[in-house]
Design a protein around this motif. Structure first.
Motif, short mmCIF file in Angstrom:
data_model
loop_
_atom_site.label_atom_id
_atom_site.label_comp_id
_atom_site.label_asym_id
_atom_site.label_seq_id
_atom_site.Cartn_x
_atom_site.Cartn_y
_atom_site.Cartn_z
N ILE A 163 79.67 60.34 82.26
CA ILE A 163 80.22 60.90 81.02
C ILE A 163 79.12 61.58 80.21
CG2 ILE A 163 81.31 60.34 78.81
CD1 ILE A 163 82.90 58.20 80.21
N ALA A 164 77.94 60.94 80.14
CA ALA A 164 76.83 61.54 79.40
C ALA A 164 76.45 62.89 79.99
CB ALA A 164 75.63 60.60 79.41
N ILE A 165 76.36 62.96 81.31
CA ILE A 165 75.90 64.20 81.94
C ILE A 165 76.95 65.31 81.81
CG2 ILE A 165 75.34 65.22 84.18
CD1 ILE A 165 73.89 62.47 84.72
N THR A 166 78.24 64.96 81.97
CA THR A 166 79.24 66.02 81.82
C THR A 166 79.38 66.45 80.35
OG1 THR A 166 80.93 64.30 81.91
CG2 THR A 166 80.66 65.67 83.86
N THR A 167 79.19 65.51 79.43
CA THR A 167 79.22 65.90 78.02
C THR A 167 78.10 66.89 77.72
OG1 THR A 167 80.09 63.74 77.38
CG2 THR A 167 79.09 65.07 75.64
N GLU A 168 76.92 66.61 78.26
CA GLU A 168 75.81 67.52 78.04
C GLU A 168 76.15 68.91 78.56
OE1 GLU A 168 72.40 66.95 80.48
OE2 GLU A 168 71.40 68.66 79.57
N SER A 169 76.68 68.96 79.77
CA SER A 169 76.96 70.28 80.33
C SER A 169 78.09 70.96 79.55
CB SER A 169 77.25 70.16 81.82
OG SER A 169 78.56 70.50 82.13
N ALA A 170 79.07 70.18 79.07
CA ALA A 170 80.15 70.77 78.28
C ALA A 170 79.58 71.42 77.02
CB ALA A 170 81.19 69.72 77.89
N ILE A 171 78.60 70.76 76.40
CA ILE A 171 78.02 71.32 75.18
C ILE A 171 77.18 72.55 75.50
CG2 ILE A 171 76.40 70.88 73.31
CD1 ILE A 171 77.37 67.97 73.36
N ARG A 172 76.40 72.46 76.57
CA ARG A 172 75.55 73.61 76.93
C ARG A 172 76.37 74.83 77.32
NH1 ARG A 172 70.18 72.45 77.07
NH2 ARG A 172 69.71 70.24 77.35
N LEU A 226 86.01 70.94 74.52
CA LEU A 226 87.04 69.97 74.90
C LEU A 226 87.54 70.08 76.35
CD1 LEU A 226 88.49 67.55 73.76
CD2 LEU A 226 90.32 69.05 72.97
N PRO A 227 87.86 71.27 76.83
CA PRO A 227 88.38 71.31 78.21
C PRO A 227 87.42 70.66 79.21
CG PRO A 227 88.72 73.42 77.14
CD PRO A 227 87.87 72.61 76.21
N GLU A 228 86.14 70.97 79.09
CA GLU A 228 85.19 70.39 80.03
C GLU A 228 84.97 68.90 79.74
OE1 GLU A 228 81.73 72.96 80.53
OE2 GLU A 228 80.84 71.39 81.79
N LEU A 229 85.04 68.55 78.47
CA LEU A 229 84.87 67.15 78.07
C LEU A 229 85.93 66.26 78.71
CD1 LEU A 229 82.65 66.37 76.13
CD2 LEU A 229 84.32 66.24 74.30
N ILE A 230 87.17 66.73 78.72
CA ILE A 230 88.25 65.95 79.32
C ILE A 230 87.99 65.76 80.81
CG2 ILE A 230 90.70 65.99 79.91
CD1 ILE A 230 91.20 67.38 77.25
N GLY A 231 87.50 66.81 81.46
CA GLY A 231 87.14 66.68 82.87
C GLY A 231 86.12 65.56 83.08
N GLY A 232 85.15 65.48 82.18
CA GLY A 232 84.12 64.45 82.28
C GLY A 232 84.69 63.05 82.08
N LEU A 233 85.61 62.93 81.13
CA LEU A 233 86.23 61.62 80.89
C LEU A 233 87.05 61.18 82.11
CD1 LEU A 233 87.39 61.86 77.17
CD2 LEU A 233 85.30 60.87 78.14
N LYS A 234 87.65 62.14 82.75
CA LYS A 234 88.45 61.84 83.94
C LYS A 234 87.56 61.32 85.07
CE LYS A 234 91.64 64.15 87.08
NZ LYS A 234 92.29 65.43 87.37
#
Ligand code: ATP
Ligand code: MG
Lengths: 271, 283
Positions: free
Chosen positions: A151-160, A190-198
């Motif tokens: 989750i941390a890594i996908t959140t980072e990429s979602a923000i970047r 948000l769209p990428e963030l949801i992917g990360g949560l999944k």
């Protein structure tokens, strides 16, 4: 071609089948599998402790539902998920924001997380048992170690990956710091963030099942499998497997799948 | 609002071949924009046009010098300066109207005021029927009009436009030129308009600043002494474009010479250009 007539566009791939036809076809295939399974157990003499018939599995299912075993196990497993996954979401997003914002955190924690992420989180169970103790905490720790990093890594990429134009527009319109993050950057990511949560959920669920399977001293749906094996109760093992599968599918497709689709539609990322 | 760029320069840090280098994007330049003026900046790619605009917007800080807006030094974005970028940059999760309203909300206007003002400016760009549509349901030209409405709705003292029409087809661009000209005449907002289309700059602006290739500096500031609204293919306008054409061509060739293979000469492009360049084309 003499007339150059244009035929109406045909949706590719599914031959123009509608959504109900798709569902009907899938259900039909499932029924066919169950039927074939029933027939196979009837015409061959495979013993029930190797392959029970669907009817035996169903009656075992009714039994464990009736005496409350299944719901009790489910409740235990899901409450562990609730705590472990909940902590992973909060912690993972917080760390992800830091990873995206701070060069120092990225260089230090970032590279550490990236390598830790490739380690199956169940490997931590022995450590957790010693450090945290023979209790719920050890299982929850394994869930967190399974979900937090991803989750941390996908959140980072979602923000970047937020297009810089949103930051510029937001700032020009008068949004700063907290307001900019809350009103603009959050939704842009948000769209990428949801992917990360999944993905995080999948990791968490798998870690929990592995932990419950290994630990004999706690109850849970993963543990039902092991109980079934110990009592040579193959129908119970099947009932447990189907339960685990059903939960996975429900959360993946019903919750995350729908959430993702709603967001992607509204954002115009898909029709 | 009058604007003054006073001894502005800008450097960027760049990593080239693993080595950190300081790149001079703008050499020190000074000029003024009068209140209510439509001021265009034209120059070859990479000469620092967007950097200049971002400095006034408050999105960049100058390396040296100062940008003054109505005598006050610019440090950060402010409600008196709105920007229309090349991309519309509409927030895809908001309806068209909410996009226009967002800046007004940050400014503290209440619901009814916001709504009324957003609709008023959407009508100015003839898109009030699409107020409740989502941005992705609009064409590129329509989105850019929403972006223009969003900027005007905040009733800024200066409107900054960074190649706002360069991603659009030429018919849409013609349409937007007229819409922009009309709104500008109604509001008399000061406009800083960045483009690399000389014809567009001459057609719209009171004065045109031509920049040199990087590090950007002023090559010429020319006045276009005709009143608005203007006729797109009038002889005055085409003559004015022709008069400035060689200045800009020289700088474009200078950039090209830096980027092209060594055997390239400006003559290569001149020949092609004589065949295809029709005055007023692409306005
Ligand atoms: N953040 C940055 N970091 C490093 N270099 C930059 C940065 N922003 C701009 N530059 C460089 O500064 C120079 C001027 O950039 P600028 O975007 O102002 O050019 P421009 O005139 O707007 O060009 P274009 O017509 O292509 O939009 C370019 O060479 C660009 O590469
Ligand atoms: Mg630019």
């Amino acid at each position: 071609m003499s007339q150059g007539t244009l035929s109406p566009a045909q949706p590719a791939g599914n031959g123009g089948a509608g959504i109900y036809q798709n569902i009907a076809t899938r259900l039909g295939f499932l029924l066919f599998l169950v039927f074939a399974w029933q027939v196979a157990t009837m015409v061959t003499d495979i013993p029930s402790y190797l392959l029970p018939s669907p009817l035996e599995v169903a009656s075992e299912f009714v039994r464990v539902v009736g005496d409350g075993t299944l719901f009790h196990s489910l409740r235990l497993s899901l409450s562990r998920m609730f705590i472990g996954y909940g902590i992973s979401i909060v912690g993972g997003i917080a760390i992800g924001v830091l990873l995206a914002r701070s060069w120092l955190v990225k260089q230090t924690l970032g590279s550490l997380f990236l390598s830790l992420q490739s380690l199956p989180s169940i490997c931590w169970l022995p450590f957790a048992l010693i450090w945290v103790g023979l209790n719920e905490g050890a299982v929850i720790a394994v869930i967190i170690l399974g979900a937090l990093f991803s989750i941390a890594i996908t959140t980072e990429s979602a923000i970047r990956n937020i297009p810089p134009i949103y930051t510029k527009v937001g700032r020009v319109l008068g949004a700063r710091r907290v307001v900019l993050s809350r009103d603009v950057l959050f939704f842009a990511a948000l769209p990428e963030l949801i992917g990360g949560l999944k993905i995080g959920w999948t990791f968490a669920w798998r870690s929990l099942m592995a932990a419950e399977l290994i630990r004999q001293d706690i109850l849970g749906v993963g543990n039902l499998l092991e109980t079934g094996r110990q009592f040579s109760n193959m129908p119970l093992m099947f009932a447990a497997i189907f339960t685990i599968l059903a939960i996975g599918l429900t959360v993946d497709t019903l919750i995350f799948g729908n959430l993702e689709r709603i967001v992607r539609r509204r954002w115009g990322l898909e029709k | 609002m009058d604007i003054e760029f006073r001894n502005i320069s800008k450097q960027f840090q760049r990593v080239e071949g693993g080595v950190r280098q300081t790149f001079q994007a703008l050499s020190p330049i000074s000029f003024r924009i009068e209140s209510g003026e439509f001021f265009a900046i034209v120059g070859p790619s990479g000469c620092g046009k967007s950097t200049l605009l971002n400095l006034l917007a408050g999105l960049e800080v100058p390396g040296s010098g100062e940008v003054l807006a109505a005598g006050k030094s610019v440090r950060e974005p402010g409600p008196d300066r709105m920007v229309v970028f090349q991309e519309p940059g509409l927030m895809p999760w908001m309806t068209v109207r909410k996009n226009v309203e967002y800046g007004l909300k940050l400014r503290g206007l209440d619901r009814t005021e916001r709504r009324e003002r957003a609709m008023r400016y959407l009508r100015k760009v003839h898109l009030s029927r699409f107020a409740d549509a989502m941005p992705h349901e609009l064409s590129g030209g329509m989105r850019q009009r929403v972006s223009i409405a969003r900027a005007f709705a905040l009733e800024p003292k200066v409107l900054l436009m960074d190649e706002p029409f360069s991603a659009l087809d030429s018919q849409t661009r013609d349409l937007l030129h007229d819409e922009l000209q009309q709104i500008w005449q109604e509001t008399r907002t000061t406009v800083l308009f960045v483009t690399h289309n000389l014809a567009e700059a001459v057609y719209l602006a009171d004065r045109v600043l031509i920049m040199t290739a990087a590090p950007g500096s002023i090559k010429k500031i020319a006045r276009v002494p005709y009143s608005h609204p203007r006729e797109k293919n009038s002889t005055e306008i085409t003559d004015a474009i022709r008069a400035l054409h060689d200045d800009i061509k020289e700088e474009v060739n200078r950039v090209a010479a830096r980027e092209m293979d060594p055997e390239w000469t400006p003559e290569d492009s001149k020949k092609r250009e004589r065949d295809s360049f029709t005055l007023g084309e692409g306005i």
